[in-house]
Design an enzyme around this catalytic site. Structure first.
Site, PDB file in Angstrom:
ATOM      1  N   ASP A  91       0.579   7.401  -4.871  1.00 43.47           N
ATOM      2  CA  ASP A  91       1.112   6.745  -3.694  1.00 43.47           C
ATOM      3  C   ASP A  91       2.060   7.754  -3.033  1.00 43.47           C
ATOM      4  OD1 ASP A  91       2.666   5.382  -1.869  1.00 43.47           O
ATOM      5  OD2 ASP A  91       2.815   3.554  -3.075  1.00 43.47           O
ATOM      6  N   PHE A 134       7.465   1.410  -6.332  1.00 48.43           N
ATOM      7  CA  PHE A 134       7.387   0.537  -5.157  1.00 48.43           C
ATOM      8  C   PHE A 134       6.091   0.828  -4.418  1.00 48.43           C
ATOM      9  CE2 PHE A 134       7.956  -0.610  -0.723  1.00 48.43           C
ATOM     10  CZ  PHE A 134       8.374  -1.926  -0.852  1.00 48.43           C
ATOM     11  N   LYS A 141       3.812   5.647   6.316  1.00 46.95           N
ATOM     12  CA  LYS A 141       5.120   6.051   6.821  1.00 46.95           C
ATOM     13  C   LYS A 141       5.049   7.133   7.913  1.00 46.95           C
ATOM     14  CE  LYS A 141       8.110   3.608   4.049  1.00 46.95           C
ATOM     15  NZ  LYS A 141       7.931   3.474   2.595  1.00 46.95           N
TER      16      LYS A 141
HETATM   17  C1  LIG Z   1       7.246   2.115   2.049  1.00 46.17           C
HETATM   18  C2  LIG Z   1       6.335   2.286   0.896  1.00 46.17           C
HETATM   19  C3  LIG Z   1       5.188   1.476   0.746  1.00 46.17           C
HETATM   20  C4  LIG Z   1       4.887   0.323   1.647  1.00 46.17           C
HETATM   21  O1  LIG Z   1       4.600   0.697   2.939  1.00 46.17           O
HETATM   22  P1  LIG Z   1       4.513  -0.402   4.097  1.00 46.17           P
HETATM   23  O2  LIG Z   1       4.075   0.380   5.270  1.00 46.17           O
HETATM   24  O3  LIG Z   1       5.853  -1.019   4.230  1.00 46.17           O
HETATM   25  O4  LIG Z   1       3.498  -1.396   3.652  1.00 46.17           O
HETATM   26  C5  LIG Z   1       4.344   1.753  -0.302  1.00 46.17           C
HETATM   27  N1  LIG Z   1       4.596   2.754  -1.162  1.00 46.17           N
HETATM   28  C6  LIG Z   1       5.672   3.554  -1.049  1.00 46.17           C
HETATM   29  C7  LIG Z   1       5.886   4.652  -2.026  1.00 46.17           C
HETATM   30  C8  LIG Z   1       6.587   3.339  -0.025  1.00 46.17           C
HETATM   31  O5  LIG Z   1       7.677   4.097   0.067  1.00 46.17           O
END
Ligand SMILES: *Cc1c(COP(=O)(O)O)cnc(C)c1O
Length: 414
Positions: free
Chosen positions: A219, A134, A248
Site C-alpha cells: 500500500d 492503515f 493521495k
Molecule cells: C490515506 C491512506 C489510505 C486511504 O486513502 P483514501 O483515499 O482516504 O481512501 C489507504 N492507505 C494508506 C497507506 C493511506 O495513507
C-alpha cells in the site's frame, strides 16, 4: 462569507465524521495556504500528502483547465487517450504490469483485495496485514486495517483478514496458513506513526511470499510519488511487490487512485469482474500525467532527497535539544517525531504559529512537506517546532499558580 458562517454550515449540514480544526482555507500555492482572513500558513502536511507536489502546481492547474474544456468524463466502456498514457507512465516507473484506476486509496486497496481473492478462489482467501496499519475506511479496508479503533461499531467485519506484529518475521510466518493468498503492508506505516519497514524484514517477506506463492501487496497510497526519495518507496529496498496501490498525491491534488498488478496476474480481473464509474476519467488522468511531468522535469525527487536529508539533520538536532523527543523516523520527506508527551498541544501551538503539521497515534508528529519545499522553509518549520517545544518545557517547569492549587480549576477560571 464570514469564516464563522462557513463553520456554522458544516455544523448544520455536514456529517460530523471528521475531527476538524477551525481553520477555513481559501487559497494555496506550493508550500503555502491562506485562510479566509488572508493569513498565510506554511503547510508541512498538505492535505494528508495529497498535494504532494505543492498546492495548485502550475502544470496540474493547466492540465486540468485544458482537459476540462475538452472532455471531463468518459465511461469505461469506451477508450480515452489519457488513461492508456497514464497507465503506461505508471508502469514505466514501476514494474511490468497493468493498472486499474479508481478514485481513492481505499478503493485501490479494495481492487487489490478483490484481485488476490479472485486469484486464490475458492480455497485461498486469507489476507494478512500489519498491526497499526492503515488501509482506508471502506468496510474491507477497515477490516484490513490493523487498528481496532477504526473497526469498533462496524462489526461484523469482512472475514478473511488478520493482522500481525509489524517488522516481526516470526509472527508473520506463524500467521500463514494454506488459505493465505496475500500479505498487505505499507513500506512505511504512515498513520501508524511513521514506522519504517526494516530492510532485512522486507527482503525476508519478499522471499517468503515467493516461496509460498503468496502475493505481496504494498500500500503506497501515502509513500508513493517521490515522497521517500524514490518514485515509489519499495525502490529503496531493492525488491518489488506483486501489487501496489496508489492514490493521495498521484493526481497532484485531484482525486485518483490506482491498483498496479504484475502482468502475469493483472488479467484475472476480466470484463465484468470489477469497476469504478469515475475511475481514470480524462480529467483525473490529465492531472496525474501533469504530476509525473512535474516530478521529472523539475527534479522533485532529487529535491526530496536533498531537502529530506536536511530535514532529518535538523530534526535530529532538535532531538538532542529536547528530551521530549524520543525518536525521529522516516525517509525522504516523510518524517515522524515520536514524543514522550501528548503531541496534540504541539500541533495546536504550531498552528498558532502558522505551521501546519499532523499528529498521529496521539504522540507522533508527522511532517510531510510538499516535494517542492526549500531548505529555508524547513529551517522555518524547525524554528517553530523548537520555540513551541521550549514553551512547553518552560510551562512544565513553572509551578502552577497558587489559586489553581488552592481553589482548583473552577477558582482559577474566575
Ligand atoms: C490515506 C491512506 C489510505 C486511504 O486513502 P483514501 O483515499 O482516504 O481512501 C489507504 N492507505 C494508506 C497507506 C493511506 O495513507
Amino acid at each position: 462569507m464570514d469564516y464563522r458562517k462557513t463553520i456554522r454550515l458544516y455544523y448544520d449540514y455536514v456529517i460530523p465524521c471528521y475531527t476538524r480544526t477551525p481553520l477555513v482555507l481559501e487559497r494555496g500555492k506550493g508550500t503555502r495556504v491562506w485562510d479566509a482572513q488572508g493569513d498565510e500558513y506554511l503547510d508541512f502536511f498538505p492535505g494528508w500528502a495529497v498535494s504532494g507536489i505543492g498546492h495548485c502546481h502550475r502544470r496540474v492547474v493547466e492540465a486540468i483547465k485544458r482537459q476540462a474544456e475538452q472532455l471531463i468524463h468518459v465511461s469505461n466502456n469506451y477508450f480515452h487517450e489519457l488513461q492508456g498514457l497514464l497507465a503506461q507512465e505508471i508502469i514505466r516507473h514501476a514494474f511490468p504490469g497493468k493498472v486499474f484506476f479508481c478514485n481513492s486509496g481505499a478503493e485501490a486497496n479494495e481492487a487489490a483485495f478483490k484481485l488476490v481473492r479472485k486469484l486464490g478462489n475458492p480455497s485461498r482467501y486469507e489476507i494478512i496485514t500489519m498491526d497499526r496499519s492503515f488501509h482506508g475506511r471502506t468496510l474491507a479496508a477497515v477490516s484490513a486495517t490493523g487498528q481496532t479503533k477504526y473497526q469498533e461499531g462496524f462489526e461484523p467485519l469482512v472475514p478473511g483478514f488478520k493482522s500481525v506484529a509489524w517488522n516481526d518475521l516470526e509472527a508473520l510466518e506463524r500467521a500463514i496458513t494454506p488459505q493465505t493468498i496475500a500479505i498487505v503492508l505499507e513500506p512505511i506505516q504512515g498513520e501508524g506513526g511513521v514506522r519504517v519497514a526494516d530492510d532485512r524484514y522486507l527482503s525476508a517477506v519478499r522471499r517468503l511470499c515467493s516461496d509460498r506463492k503468496i502475493y505481496l501487496v504494498f500500500d503506497e497510497v501515502q509513500t508513493g510519488m517521490g515522497r521517500t526519495g524514490r518514485m515509489f518507496c519499495y525502490k529503496n529496498y531493492g525488491l518489488e511487490p506483486d501489487i501496489m496501490t496508489l492514490a493521495k498525491s498521484l493526481g497532484g491534488g485531484f482525486p485518483i487512485g490506482a491498483m498496479v498488478a504484475k502482468r502475469e496476474i493483472a488479467d484475472a480481473l476480466g470484463p465484468g469482474t470489477h469497476a469504478a464509474t469515475f475511475g481514470g476519467s480524462p480529467l483525473a488522468c490529465a492531472a496525474a500525467l501533469a504530476t509525473f511531468e512535474a516530478i521529472e522535469k523539475e527534479k522533485l525527487i532529487g529535491n526530496a532527497v536533498i531537502v529530506g536529508s536536511f530535514l532529518f539533520k535538523k530534526l535530529n538536532e532538535l532531538k538532542k535539544k529536547h528530551p521530549m523527543i524520543r525518536e525521529v523516523r522516516g525517509m525522504g520527506l516523510m518524517a515522524g517525531v515520536e514524543l514522550s508527551i501528548d503531541g496534540r498541544g504541539i500541533y495546536e501551538d504550531c498552528l498558532k504559529e502558522r505551521l501546519l503539521i499532523n499528529c498521529t497515534q496521539g504522540h507522533v508528529l508527522r511532517l510531510m512537506p510538499p516535494l517542492v519545499v526549500k531548505e529555508k522553509e524547513v529551517s522555518r518549520a524547525i524554528q517553530v517546532l523548537d520555540e513551541v517545544m521550549i514553551a512547553v518545557e518552560e510551562k512544565s517547569l513553572t509551578p502552577p499558580p497558587v489559586s489553581s492549587v488552592i481553589g482548583g480549576p473552577i477558582a482559577s477560571q474566575s
